[in-house]
Scaffold this active site. Structure first.
Site, short mmCIF file in Angstrom:
data_model
loop_
_atom_site.label_atom_id
_atom_site.label_comp_id
_atom_site.label_asym_id
_atom_site.label_seq_id
_atom_site.Cartn_x
_atom_site.Cartn_y
_atom_site.Cartn_z
N GLU A 81 5.66 6.15 -9.66
CA GLU A 81 4.24 6.02 -9.28
C GLU A 81 3.92 7.01 -8.17
OE1 GLU A 81 2.80 2.03 -8.68
OE2 GLU A 81 4.23 1.19 -10.06
N GLY B 77 0.78 -1.23 0.00
CA GLY B 77 0.00 0.00 0.00
C GLY B 77 0.81 1.28 0.00
N SER B 78 2.03 1.24 -0.57
CA SER B 78 2.80 2.48 -0.56
C SER B 78 2.16 3.53 -1.48
CB SER B 78 4.27 2.23 -0.96
OG SER B 78 4.39 1.91 -2.31
N HIS C 161 -0.45 0.72 -13.50
CA HIS C 161 0.27 -0.49 -13.90
C HIS C 161 1.75 -0.15 -13.98
CE1 HIS C 161 0.59 -4.47 -15.58
NE2 HIS C 161 1.48 -3.97 -16.42
N ASN D 287 -6.65 2.49 -12.72
CA ASN D 287 -5.63 1.58 -12.20
C ASN D 287 -4.25 2.15 -12.55
OD1 ASN D 287 -4.47 -0.94 -11.24
ND2 ASN D 287 -4.16 -1.49 -13.38
C1 GAR Z 1 2.70 -1.08 -7.71
O1 GAR Z 1 3.94 -1.07 -8.37
C2 GAR Z 1 1.59 -1.18 -8.73
O2 GAR Z 1 1.85 -0.53 -9.94
C3 GAR Z 1 1.51 -2.66 -8.93
O3 GAR Z 1 1.67 -3.21 -7.65
C4 GAR Z 1 2.54 -2.36 -6.89
C5 GAR Z 1 1.88 -2.11 -5.55
O4 GAR Z 1 2.75 -1.45 -4.67
N1 GAR Z 1 0.27 -3.02 -9.55
C6 GAR Z 1 0.16 -4.01 -10.44
O5 GAR Z 1 1.08 -4.73 -10.75
C7 GAR Z 1 -1.25 -4.17 -11.03
N2 GAR Z 1 -1.21 -5.02 -12.20
P1 GAR Z 1 2.18 -0.75 -3.35
O6 GAR Z 1 1.27 -1.77 -2.66
O7 GAR Z 1 3.39 -0.46 -2.52
O8 GAR Z 1 1.43 0.48 -3.76
#
Ligand code: GAR
Length: 187
Positions: free
Chosen positions: A173, A12-13, A103, A101
């Site tokens: 991101e 969840g960052s 990605h 979303n």
């Molecule tokens: C992020 O890099 C996001 O882009 C990816 O999961 C990670 C979650 O990080 N999402 C996918 O791969 C969706 N297909 P986080 O939990 O630290 O935000």
């Protein structure tokens, strides 16, 4: 006030960056965090901001229960921030143009089923790409195929492991996702 609901499955960052960005802004509010993972790091992060969390099962997601939860929040935007299950068509149909979303690669390459997290970065490296990046897109009924809203690239030619690529992409991101969400809400 524009209301945002976040979906996340893991650390969840990104969710935290979004909660932080909108914290104290009167025109916006993250009203709820929904997760399919009772051990997700995002739960603790949401509690720091006093944002209510709802944990649900895959069955509840696919049988309409999560749509009911979302409806109670009446969001202006639903944001998938590291949400790793297929998003159900009932919510997409109920919130047309309001589900987005992020990605961790430059779609349309490196998307689809199984393409999440470190798997994406491994595939990018295996193909000897010089660049990767982020894609923010609308969600439709096919994995990673909705219209693209925003992309940003990053050079990765000196990266030797998927983890190194992941760090570079995650930083992008965090930098861009909250701002792009704000722009979408103001369209
Ligand atoms: C992020 O890099 C996001 O882009 C990816 O999961 C990670 C979650 O990080 N999402 C996918 O791969 C969706 N297909 P986080 O939990 O630290 O935000």
């Amino acid at each position: 006030m524009k209301k945002i609901v976040l979906f996340a499955s893991g650390g969840g960052s990104n969710a935290e960056q979004i909660m932080q960005y909108f914290d104290g802004k009167e025109a916006y509010s993250v009203v709820g965090v929904l997760t399919n993972n009772k051990n997700a790091g995002v739960i603790e992060r949401a509690e720091k901001f006093d944002i209510p969390v709802q944990v649900f099962t895959r069955e509840e997601l696919n049988e309409g229960k999560v749509l009911q939860i979302v409806n109670e929040f009446a969001p202006d935007l639903i944001v998938l921030a590291g949400f790793l299950l297929k998003f159900p068509s009932d919510i997409i149909a109920a919130y047309p143009g309001k589900v987005i979303n992020i990605h961790p690669a430059l779609l349309p390459k490196y998307g689809g089923k199984g393409m999440y997290g470190i798997n994406v970065h491994r595939a990018v490296l295996e193909n000897k790409e010089k660049e990767s990046g982020i894609t923010i897109h609308y969600v439709n009924d096919n994995y990673d195929e909705g219209n693209i809203i925003y992309q940003h690239t990053v050079v990765i030619e000196h990266c030797t492991t998927p983890e190194e690529v992941a760090l570079k992409v995650l930083a992008l991101e965090h930098e861009h996702f909250p701002r792009v969400i704000e722009e979408i809400l103001n369209k």
